[in-house]
Motif scaffolding. Structure first.
Motif, PDB file in Angstrom:
ATOM      1  N   GLN A  19       7.650  -0.061 -11.338  1.00 54.31           N
ATOM      2  CA  GLN A  19       6.513  -0.962 -11.201  1.00 54.31           C
ATOM      3  C   GLN A  19       5.321  -0.374 -11.941  1.00 54.31           C
ATOM      4  OE1 GLN A  19       6.004  -1.071  -6.918  1.00 54.31           O
ATOM      5  NE2 GLN A  19       6.780  -3.156  -6.866  1.00 54.31           N
ATOM      6  N   THR A  20       4.476  -1.261 -12.437  1.00 48.26           N
ATOM      7  CA  THR A  20       3.233  -0.784 -13.034  1.00 48.26           C
ATOM      8  C   THR A  20       2.277  -0.428 -11.897  1.00 48.26           C
ATOM      9  OG1 THR A  20       2.207  -2.959 -13.098  1.00 48.26           O
ATOM     10  CG2 THR A  20       3.554  -2.312 -15.015  1.00 48.26           C
ATOM     11  N   ARG A  25      -0.293  -1.651  -6.675  1.00 51.79           N
ATOM     12  CA  ARG A  25      -1.541  -1.914  -5.943  1.00 51.79           C
ATOM     13  C   ARG A  25      -1.481  -3.294  -5.287  1.00 51.79           C
ATOM     14  NH1 ARG A  25      -6.534   0.384  -4.354  1.00 51.79           N
ATOM     15  NH2 ARG A  25      -7.806  -1.387  -3.770  1.00 51.79           N
ATOM     16  N   ALA A  26      -0.999  -4.294  -6.020  1.00 55.93           N
ATOM     17  CA  ALA A  26      -0.893  -5.643  -5.465  1.00 55.93           C
ATOM     18  C   ALA A  26       0.076  -5.667  -4.277  1.00 55.93           C
ATOM     19  CB  ALA A  26      -0.441  -6.628  -6.541  1.00 55.93           C
ATOM     20  N   ALA A  27       1.192  -4.960  -4.400  1.00 58.42           N
ATOM     21  CA  ALA A  27       2.156  -4.901  -3.296  1.00 58.42           C
ATOM     22  C   ALA A  27       1.551  -4.186  -2.091  1.00 58.42           C
ATOM     23  CB  ALA A  27       3.428  -4.182  -3.748  1.00 58.42           C
ATOM     24  N   ASP A  28       0.786  -3.123  -2.346  1.00 61.80           N
ATOM     25  CA  ASP A  28       0.131  -2.410  -1.252  1.00 61.80           C
ATOM     26  C   ASP A  28      -0.901  -3.304  -0.558  1.00 61.80           C
ATOM     27  OD1 ASP A  28       1.655  -0.251  -1.997  1.00 61.80           O
ATOM     28  OD2 ASP A  28      -0.011   0.867  -2.910  1.00 61.80           O
ATOM     29  N   GLU A  29      -1.668  -4.043  -1.347  1.00 64.29           N
ATOM     30  CA  GLU A  29      -2.658  -4.951  -0.763  1.00 64.29           C
ATOM     31  C   GLU A  29      -1.974  -6.045   0.062  1.00 64.29           C
ATOM     32  OE1 GLU A  29      -5.160  -6.345  -3.939  1.00 64.29           O
ATOM     33  OE2 GLU A  29      -6.237  -4.431  -4.062  1.00 64.29           O
ATOM     34  N   PRO A  39      -9.543  -7.824   3.349  1.00 72.51           N
ATOM     35  CA  PRO A  39     -10.035  -7.098   2.171  1.00 72.51           C
ATOM     36  C   PRO A  39     -11.512  -6.719   2.304  1.00 72.51           C
ATOM     37  CG  PRO A  39      -8.786  -9.023   1.502  1.00 72.51           C
ATOM     38  CD  PRO A  39      -8.966  -9.116   2.992  1.00 72.51           C
ATOM     39  N   ARG A  40     -11.873  -5.665   1.624  1.00 76.62           N
ATOM     40  CA  ARG A  40     -13.240  -5.144   1.574  1.00 76.62           C
ATOM     41  C   ARG A  40     -13.755  -4.695   2.945  1.00 76.62           C
ATOM     42  NH1 ARG A  40     -12.865  -9.096  -2.125  1.00 76.62           N
ATOM     43  NH2 ARG A  40     -13.718 -10.758  -0.879  1.00 76.62           N
ATOM     44  N   THR A  41     -12.849  -4.190   3.771  1.00 75.24           N
ATOM     45  CA  THR A  41     -13.248  -3.587   5.036  1.00 75.24           C
ATOM     46  C   THR A  41     -12.773  -2.138   5.041  1.00 75.24           C
ATOM     47  OG1 THR A  41     -11.207  -4.222   6.195  1.00 75.24           O
ATOM     48  CG2 THR A  41     -13.054  -5.790   6.285  1.00 75.24           C
ATOM     49  N   ASP A  42     -13.376  -1.348   5.902  1.00 72.02           N
ATOM     50  CA  ASP A  42     -12.957   0.053   6.002  1.00 72.02           C
ATOM     51  C   ASP A  42     -11.498   0.158   6.445  1.00 72.02           C
ATOM     52  OD1 ASP A  42     -15.443   0.922   5.198  1.00 72.02           O
ATOM     53  OD2 ASP A  42     -16.149   1.384   7.223  1.00 72.02           O
ATOM     54  N   ALA A  43     -11.091  -0.714   7.357  1.00 77.84           N
ATOM     55  CA  ALA A  43      -9.713  -0.675   7.855  1.00 77.84           C
ATOM     56  C   ALA A  43      -8.722  -0.991   6.729  1.00 77.84           C
ATOM     57  CB  ALA A  43      -9.543  -1.655   9.009  1.00 77.84           C
ATOM     58  N   GLU A  46      -8.504   2.017   4.533  1.00 79.54           N
ATOM     59  CA  GLU A  46      -7.712   3.058   5.201  1.00 79.54           C
ATOM     60  C   GLU A  46      -6.226   2.743   5.139  1.00 79.54           C
ATOM     61  OE1 GLU A  46      -7.228   4.880   9.654  1.00 79.54           O
ATOM     62  OE2 GLU A  46      -9.248   4.362   8.991  1.00 79.54           O
ATOM     63  N   CYS A  47      -5.878   1.478   5.271  1.00 81.46           N
ATOM     64  CA  CYS A  47      -4.479   1.065   5.160  1.00 81.46           C
ATOM     65  C   CYS A  47      -3.939   1.410   3.772  1.00 81.46           C
ATOM     66  CB  CYS A  47      -4.355  -0.436   5.420  1.00 81.46           C
ATOM     67  SG  CYS A  47      -2.681  -1.090   5.193  1.00 81.46           S
ATOM     68  N   LEU A  48      -4.701   1.082   2.725  1.00 80.24           N
ATOM     69  CA  LEU A  48      -4.283   1.398   1.360  1.00 80.24           C
ATOM     70  C   LEU A  48      -4.152   2.904   1.166  1.00 80.24           C
ATOM     71  CD1 LEU A  48      -6.482  -1.113  -0.676  1.00 80.24           C
ATOM     72  CD2 LEU A  48      -4.013  -1.227  -0.294  1.00 80.24           C
ATOM     73  N   GLN A  49      -5.086   3.646   1.752  1.00 80.85           N
ATOM     74  CA  GLN A  49      -5.047   5.092   1.630  1.00 80.85           C
ATOM     75  C   GLN A  49      -3.797   5.668   2.297  1.00 80.85           C
ATOM     76  OE1 GLN A  49      -8.011   7.308   3.814  1.00 80.85           O
ATOM     77  NE2 GLN A  49      -8.158   8.799   2.152  1.00 80.85           N
ATOM     78  N   ARG A  50      -3.461   5.161   3.458  1.00 79.93           N
ATOM     79  CA  ARG A  50      -2.274   5.662   4.163  1.00 79.93           C
ATOM     80  C   ARG A  50      -0.994   5.363   3.389  1.00 79.93           C
ATOM     81  NH1 ARG A  50      -3.108   5.475  10.635  1.00 79.93           N
ATOM     82  NH2 ARG A  50      -5.197   6.351  10.609  1.00 79.93           N
ATOM     83  N   ILE A  51      -0.923   4.184   2.802  1.00 72.88           N
ATOM     84  CA  ILE A  51       0.251   3.849   1.991  1.00 72.88           C
ATOM     85  C   ILE A  51       0.360   4.818   0.820  1.00 72.88           C
ATOM     86  CG2 ILE A  51       1.236   2.122   0.417  1.00 72.88           C
ATOM     87  CD1 ILE A  51       0.110  -0.025   2.334  1.00 72.88           C
ATOM     88  N   ASP A  52      -0.768   5.095   0.162  1.00 71.11           N
ATOM     89  CA  ASP A  52      -0.775   6.021  -0.965  1.00 71.11           C
ATOM     90  C   ASP A  52      -0.377   7.430  -0.524  1.00 71.11           C
ATOM     91  OD1 ASP A  52      -1.372   6.668  -3.778  1.00 71.11           O
ATOM     92  OD2 ASP A  52      -2.995   7.862  -2.899  1.00 71.11           O
ATOM     93  N   LEU A  53      -0.896   7.876   0.603  1.00 72.65           N
ATOM     94  CA  LEU A  53      -0.546   9.206   1.110  1.00 72.65           C
ATOM     95  C   LEU A  53       0.934   9.293   1.469  1.00 72.65           C
ATOM     96  CD1 LEU A  53      -3.682   9.990   3.305  1.00 72.65           C
ATOM     97  CD2 LEU A  53      -3.062  11.015   1.095  1.00 72.65           C
ATOM     98  N   ASP A  54       1.468   8.222   2.057  1.00 74.98           N
ATOM     99  CA  ASP A  54       2.904   8.190   2.373  1.00 74.98           C
ATOM    100  C   ASP A  54       3.741   8.279   1.097  1.00 74.98           C
ATOM    101  OD1 ASP A  54       2.382   7.987   5.073  1.00 74.98           O
ATOM    102  OD2 ASP A  54       2.789   5.827   5.181  1.00 74.98           O
ATOM    103  N   ARG A  55       3.319   7.568   0.065  1.00 71.49           N
ATOM    104  CA  ARG A  55       4.053   7.580  -1.207  1.00 71.49           C
ATOM    105  C   ARG A  55       4.010   8.976  -1.826  1.00 71.49           C
ATOM    106  NH1 ARG A  55       1.512   3.528  -3.655  1.00 71.49           N
ATOM    107  NH2 ARG A  55       2.983   2.006  -2.864  1.00 71.49           N
TER     108      ARG A  55
END
Length: 82
Positions: A19-20, A25-29, A39-43, A46-55
């Protein structure tokens, strides 16, 4: 050393799933949206950050597994004649 680097590179490609960055990013969102985050909330961030950290954790674990070499098996033969 080269086989280890080649294995690590192959694992990175498999984990990325061809994947590009934009597609990931679109799949994570979409995943965070499916959890109910807006979208555009701290939560949401944080969700996006956790997915990235898991990856990243999965990639580190896969690279450790690829570089792990078990100790050699040593066969001792008894050459005494009976």
């Amino acid at each position: 050393m080269f086989p280890k680097l080649a294995a690590l590179a192959a694992i990175a490609v498999v984990i990325a799933g061809c994947q590009t960055a934009e597609e990931m990013r679109a799949a994570d969102e979409d995943r965070c949206l499916s959890y109910g985050f807006r979208p555009r909330t701290d939560a949401f961030a944080e969700c996006l950050q956790r997915i990235d950290l898991d990856r990243r954790y999965a990639l580190r674990q896969a690279s450790r597994d690829a570089l792990y070499m078990p100790p050699p098996v040593i066969i001792v033969r008894d050459h005494r004649h009976r």
